[in-house]
Design an enzyme around this catalytic site. Structure first.
Site, PDB file in Angstrom:
ATOM      1  N   ASP A   2     128.832  77.433 -39.196  1.00 47.57           N
ATOM      2  CA  ASP A   2     128.336  76.112 -39.550  1.00 47.57           C
ATOM      3  C   ASP A   2     127.688  75.440 -38.345  1.00 47.57           C
ATOM      4  O   ASP A   2     128.202  75.504 -37.223  1.00 47.57           O
ATOM      5  CB  ASP A   2     129.504  75.255 -40.059  1.00 47.57           C
ATOM      6  N   GLU A  31     124.098  79.067 -39.532  1.00 45.60           N
ATOM      7  CA  GLU A  31     123.357  77.932 -40.061  1.00 45.60           C
ATOM      8  C   GLU A  31     122.603  77.333 -38.877  1.00 45.60           C
ATOM      9  O   GLU A  31     123.172  76.617 -38.064  1.00 45.60           O
ATOM     10  CB  GLU A  31     124.298  76.888 -40.672  1.00 45.60           C
TER      11      GLU A  31
END
Length: 537
Positions: free
Chosen positions: A205, A259
């Protein structure tokens, strides 16, 4: 034809499960691991090759689980660690790999480290795990700088002894100090914990935001500075080299998928060098408007950037953070920049769903891996009329409702048309944590199962073909000459994809047969906003 590589992340069809909204097994109105386990046959039939789980760890749920208290525990809302281990094993029995989310930028403010930091004195080792600083002003009453939270408001919160801590997201998500070696050691151990339990990959993330300039300099928020004080610092690459060493230490292939939101393709590609991440999400494609020249330029740029580092491209249309593409494609401006999180915009949902069907054929014909967000295969739209008292996203609350937040793409899935929660929960359960529109009954799995023209049947057909057509592995793409609003390309020796983004029907290229079309064809013409896969002569 080029055979598929054994590096599964280079070509896999990967399905994103947002656990709270996939399926509720215990009747509390919240999706859980029991619900996912009960639907593994559905995912196997869909034809996906891996599941990416949004966070399932212990959490106060201040930001949908992206505020983690303990990476080694499953949150009781979702189940237990033993149940997660069963899910991993059962998925493997279906031939489905498992990817879990790891959040390196921050933890929960209820994490043991942060609780200890609050109890410790300024300048202590406990506080050095985070970004604690004295404030500005005569009494330290002003934040250390003018950085703003991505979720709205200041990026600093003051603690009782007068210091401030940094949180680029919500106050409940204090940022970690990756210059402290204990942080690196902890996260590498977390990777081992899940790899040891059979997890096949890690989704990272906010991968480009871990490191910060220790001077914490201010900057002009109206422009993106170069260099940026907390986006894409060179120190990030040292972190992921360490993670790659952990992944490579296992005999079976373990993948790291980032990401990475970066505008510069060259800077983006640096994260995909041979000793760093295996793959990263393609947000340029996700945000691209429904326009053939724009899409072709995005595809070319993506393939070129990835080729530089011999990494696979990824193709994504929706996820848990952006407006569902059925809705976005039905708006006058179809780009993500214009279409994300609007109140009561003009939407032609039928047009959006037609374009979404064609986009499915486009994405699944491109070289690399494809990611499917849960409900995409049902053609679900964004839910834009959630009552204020039911909204959960901190973006909505921190902006005082000016930004509707991300709840509209996180509404629980409809499985049947008859029960109160459309099969999301068992009979007699608590109401779903977010309200489901009544119209979703007709978009449910059960209804679409019996309709051979449904989005669900289209996805199953395309995913099956994608898995069996050797030309659709991680190989090259060759564009065909075509009018401006037509995308047409070949893969291998006998496969052609054509997408008509114009307003008129267009003749098909010479072919020996139609493999699949997103809408019915007639008289050898491809209708507007329609895609087709052809067997090349």
């Amino acid at each position: 034809m080029t055979p598929r590589t054994t590096d599964w992340w280079r070509h896999a069809a990967i399905y994103q499960v947002y656990p709270r909204s996939f399926a509720d097994g215990n009747g509390d109105g919240i999706g859980d691991l029991a619900g996912v386990r009960s639907r593994l046959d559905y995912l196997h039939r869909l034809g996906i090759e891996a599941i990416w789980f949004s966070p399932w760890y212990l959490t106060p749920m201040a930001d949908a689980g992206y505020d983690v208290t303990d990476f080694r525990q499953i949150d009781p809302r979702f189940g237990t660690l033993a149940e997660a281990e069963k899910l991993i094993a059962e998925a493997h029995q279906h031939g489905i790999r498992i990817i879990v989310d790891v959040v390196p930028n921050h933890v929960s403010n209820e994490h043991a480290w942060f609780m200890a930091a609050l109890d410790a004195a300024p300048g202590s080792p406990e506080r050095d795990l985070f970004w604690f600083r004295d404030g500005r002003g005569d009494e330290g009453e002003l934040p250390p700088n003018e950085w703003q939270s991505i979720f709205g408001g200041p990026a600093w919160t003051r603690v009782p002894d007068g210091q401030w801590y940094l949180h680029l997201f919500a106050p409940e998500q204090p940022d970690l100090n990756w210059r402290n070696p204990l942080v690196r050691e902890e996260y590498e151990d977390v990777l081992r914990f899940w790899f040891d339990r059979g997890v096949d990959g890690i989704r990272v993330d906010s991968a480009a935001m871990c490191s910060k300039d220790p001077a914490l300099p201010d900057y002009d928020h109206s422009v993106f500075p170069d260099p940026h004080p907390y986006v894409d610092l060179d120190e990030n690459h040292e972190i992921y080299r360490g993670w790659r060493a952990v992944a490579d230490s296992y005999p079976d292939q373990r993948a790291l998928i980032g990401e990475v939101w970066l505008a510069d393709p060259a800077r983006f590609a640096r994260y995909l060098r041979a000793d760093e991440l295996h793959a990263a999400f393609n947000f340029d494609f996700l945000g691209c408007s429904w326009d053939a020249p724009a899409l072709r330029a995005c595809i070319d740029q993506t393939l070129a950037a990835h080729a530089e580092v011999e990494a696979p491209s990824t193709w994504v249309l929706s996820n848990h953070d952006v407006t569902r593409h059925v809705t976005r494609y039905g708006r006058p401006d179809t780009s993500t920049a214009a279409g994300i999180r609007q109140y009561n915009p003009v939407v032609d949902e039928d047009l959006g769903r037609r374009r979404a069907r064609a986009a499915a054929l486009l994405t699944m014909a491109l070289p690399g891996a494809v990611y499917i967000y849960q409900g995409e295969e049902l053609g679900l739209p964004e839910v834009e009329d959630i009552p204020a008292d039911r909204r959960d996203d901190p973006i909505y609350h921190r902006t005082q409702g000016e930004d509707p937040g991300r709840d509209g793409c996180r509404v629980p899935l409809p499985w049947d048309e008859n029960t109160e929660s459309y099969g999301f929960s068992p009979a007699g359960a608590e109401r779903p944590w977010l309200p489901q529109p009544a119209a979703w009954a007709q978009l449910s799995v059960a209804v679409q199962e019996s309709d051979s023209t449904s989005m669900l049947h289209l996805y199953r057909t395309v995913l099956t073909l994608r898995a069996t057509e050797s030309a659709l592995g991680d190989s090259t793409l060759n564009w065909l000459d075509a009018p401006e609003q037509i995308l047409a390309f070949t893969r291998g020796d006998d496969f052609t994809c054509m997408i008509n983004l114009s307003e008129v029907a267009m003749p098909l290229p010479q072919n020996s047969g139609v493999l699949v079309a997103s809408e019915p064809l007639s008289d050898g013409l491809l209708p507007p906003d329609t895609g087709v896969w052809l067997r090349t002569v």
